[in-house]
Design a protein around this motif. Structure first.
Motif, PDB file in Angstrom:
ATOM      1  N   ARG A 182      59.911 -16.783 -13.661  1.00 59.64           N
ATOM      2  CA  ARG A 182      61.329 -17.095 -13.181  1.00 59.64           C
ATOM      3  C   ARG A 182      61.436 -18.388 -13.298  1.00 59.64           C
ATOM      4  NH1 ARG A 182      58.458 -13.850  -7.530  1.00 59.64           N
ATOM      5  NH2 ARG A 182      56.707 -13.173  -9.535  1.00 59.64           N
ATOM      6  N   VAL A 192      61.986  -9.514  -7.107  1.00 57.75           N
ATOM      7  CA  VAL A 192      62.841  -9.834  -6.450  1.00 57.75           C
ATOM      8  C   VAL A 192      63.486  -8.215  -6.231  1.00 57.75           C
ATOM      9  CG1 VAL A 192      63.421 -12.153  -5.989  1.00 57.75           C
ATOM     10  CG2 VAL A 192      64.861 -10.917  -8.009  1.00 57.75           C
ATOM     11  N   ASN A 193      64.704  -7.724  -5.453  1.00 60.59           N
ATOM     12  CA  ASN A 193      64.616  -6.180  -6.125  1.00 60.59           C
ATOM     13  C   ASN A 193      65.533  -6.369  -7.068  1.00 60.59           C
ATOM     14  OD1 ASN A 193      66.255  -4.222  -5.412  1.00 60.59           O
ATOM     15  ND2 ASN A 193      66.441  -4.142  -3.065  1.00 60.59           N
ATOM     16  N   THR A 239      56.314 -14.218  -4.182  1.00 64.63           N
ATOM     17  CA  THR A 239      58.046 -13.139  -3.881  1.00 64.63           C
ATOM     18  C   THR A 239      58.224 -14.584  -4.659  1.00 64.63           C
ATOM     19  OG1 THR A 239      58.656 -13.578  -1.955  1.00 64.63           O
ATOM     20  CG2 THR A 239      57.191 -11.836  -2.120  1.00 64.63           C
ATOM     21  N   GLN A 240      59.905 -14.355  -4.776  1.00 65.49           N
ATOM     22  CA  GLN A 240      60.759 -15.424  -5.976  1.00 65.49           C
ATOM     23  C   GLN A 240      61.785 -15.537  -4.470  1.00 65.49           C
ATOM     24  OE1 GLN A 240      60.925 -16.200  -8.758  1.00 65.49           O
ATOM     25  NE2 GLN A 240      62.854 -17.316  -8.735  1.00 65.49           N
ATOM     26  N   ALA A 241      61.265 -15.024  -3.985  1.00 67.35           N
ATOM     27  CA  ALA A 241      62.506 -15.914  -2.775  1.00 67.35           C
ATOM     28  C   ALA A 241      60.974 -16.809  -1.680  1.00 67.35           C
ATOM     29  CB  ALA A 241      62.686 -14.559  -0.767  1.00 67.35           C
TER      30      ALA A 241
END
Length: 440
Positions: free
Chosen positions: A82, A110-111, A277-279
């Motif tokens: 990512r 992510v979503n 997670t990416q966040a």
């Protein structure tokens, strides 16, 4: 040679001038004309060679001067992580500043809903990780029929991460007539096999890192027993007044265990690995860049694609499984003409990895034992001419200088031991040390 001599047109040349790109690198000199001519390219181009511009610039020019046969994604750039997807997207957007071209990145963690919505609005150049690309493709949110050029960036890393099966599915979904560009850190056997199956008479390019990148990074090894690595790291951090440290470990479990230990000691730290997670990863990186945390503990997932301004120090708590990953790790420091330092804490069972790294570098790494941490299990010689430097005569004083305590006890025991006769006091925080590591 100038960029104009490579066949790039005024809009891109003006952008490069604004970005202070004065002369093309060796890989750019070879790749740009070949890509403009429509040739497939197989390039061994490690970090620091200018490979992103080598494929992005000619592809942007081709897109801007050609009428697409069909709407949809024209250029697909596959990357392993990512972070690298974000970095490549940002670079493409910078180069395309004077062009009418949309660039977007899609990756996991992510979503998917915003990505589906953005793809529906139209994307010309898509940077993606293989897993998320297949997810979007199987959902019907993405068509690959209009792709004219496929770029595999860090192809060796994608294979290391187990994306071989995903790549095969993607190849089947792409048009059979296309231009394919494969960039890898090395010409490993699996890379040559992939190229022989998927590229058409490619131009073969082998680019070395820019010479200035080598002396910009001071690289050295500290031999130590495995059970004392944490204590050694903590001692060196305090002893040398290290402030901002990118610390690499081999596994996610090591990341979290070391994070817990640092937090117990009241040291600010964060982790970066594939299970976050990416966040969470973006928040950890942002906090590290802002100086809100002193230590960022990362797996090799983060070795490629991280861009941290003026990072002074990389510490290899564990050596990587792949020698090429060492290059990518230390490449996070010593960037943009600045100097940096790369320290590796090496125990006896890591000697084969050290040997592989030195073979790749084509030079031995200096060894410097830390007084008080001399290993009982010696790290065997890995290359001729690597003296293990010791500090006879200074061992007792330095090993016990922290209020008369040994380094090991000082870091892990809350109680204070009686000072030994003749022991020196610690260097005050922020005081300069002769021969010490970089502060900030």
């Amino acid at each position: 040679m100038t960029f104009s001599a490579l066949g790039l047109r005024p809009p891109l040349l003006s952008t490069l001038e604004a970005l202070a790109y004065l002369q093309p690198t060796p890989v750019q000199k070879q790749a740009i004309p070949a890509i403009l001519a429509g040739r497939d390219v197989l390039a061994a181009a490690p970090t620091g060679t200018g490979k992103t511009a080598a494929f992005a610039l000619p592809l942007l020019q081709k897109f801007s001067t050609t009428v697409p046969d069909a709407p949809g994604v024209q250029v697909l750039i596959l990357v392993p992580t990512r972070e690298l997807a974000e970095q490549v997207m940002a670079a493409c957007k910078r180069y395309a500043a004077a062009l009418d071209c949309s660039v977007y990145a899609a990756y996991g963690g992510v979503n998917t809903a915003p990505q589906i919505q953005r793809l529906a609005a139209g994307v010309d150049i898509l940077v993606a990780t293989p897993g998320r690309l297949l997810d979007l493709f199987t959902r019907g949110a993405l068509s690959l029929r209009a792709v004219t050029t496929l770029v595999l960036d860090e192809a060796d890393r994608m294979l290391d991460l187990g994306f071989a099966a995903d790549l095969e599915v993607i190849f089947q979904a792409l048009p059979s007539t296309r231009q394919t560009l494969l960039f890898s850190a090395t010409f490993a056997p699996e890379i040559n096999t992939l190229a022989s199956r998927r590229l058409r008479k490619p131009l073969r390019i082998e680019a070395s890192p820019r010479p200035k990148s080598v002396p910009a990074i001071r690289q050295w090894v500290v031999p130590v027993d495995k059970k004392k690595k944490t204590a050694l790291f903590l001692f060196m951090r305090r002893d040398r007044n290290w402030q901002q440290i990118l610390l690499f470990v081999r596994t996610r479990q090591s990341c979290e265990a070391l994070l817990a230990r640092l937090h117990e000691l009241g040291i600010s730290a964060a982790t970066l690995h594939g299970e976050r997670t990416q966040a969470e990863r973006q928040a950890a990186l942002a906090a590290f860049k802002a100086g809100e945390v002193d230590i960022l503990i990362a797996t090799d997932l983060a070795a490629r694609g991280l861009d941290i301004n003026a990072l002074p120090l990389v510490v290899n708590y564990d050596l990587p499984d792949q020698a090429a990953d060492y290059i990518h790790r230390i490449g996070r420091t010593g960037r943009a003409g600045l100097t940096g330092e790369a320290v590796s804490l090496v125990c006896a069972d890591e000697a084969p990895r050290l040997a592989a790294i030195e073979q790749l570098l084509q030079k031995p790494l200096a060894r410097d034992e830390e007084p008080g941490f001399e290993p009982q299990h010696r790290v065997p010689p890995t290359a001729p001419g690597i003296p293990a430097r010791t500090h006879a005569g200074k061992n007792l004083a330095r090993a016990n200088k922290i209020s008369g305590r040994s380094n090991w006890v000082d870091e892990f025991a809350p109680s204070r031991s009686p000072a030994r006769p003749g022991a020196r006091h610690a260097t005050p925080t922020g005081s300069p040390r002769k021969g010490g590591g970089r502060g900030r």
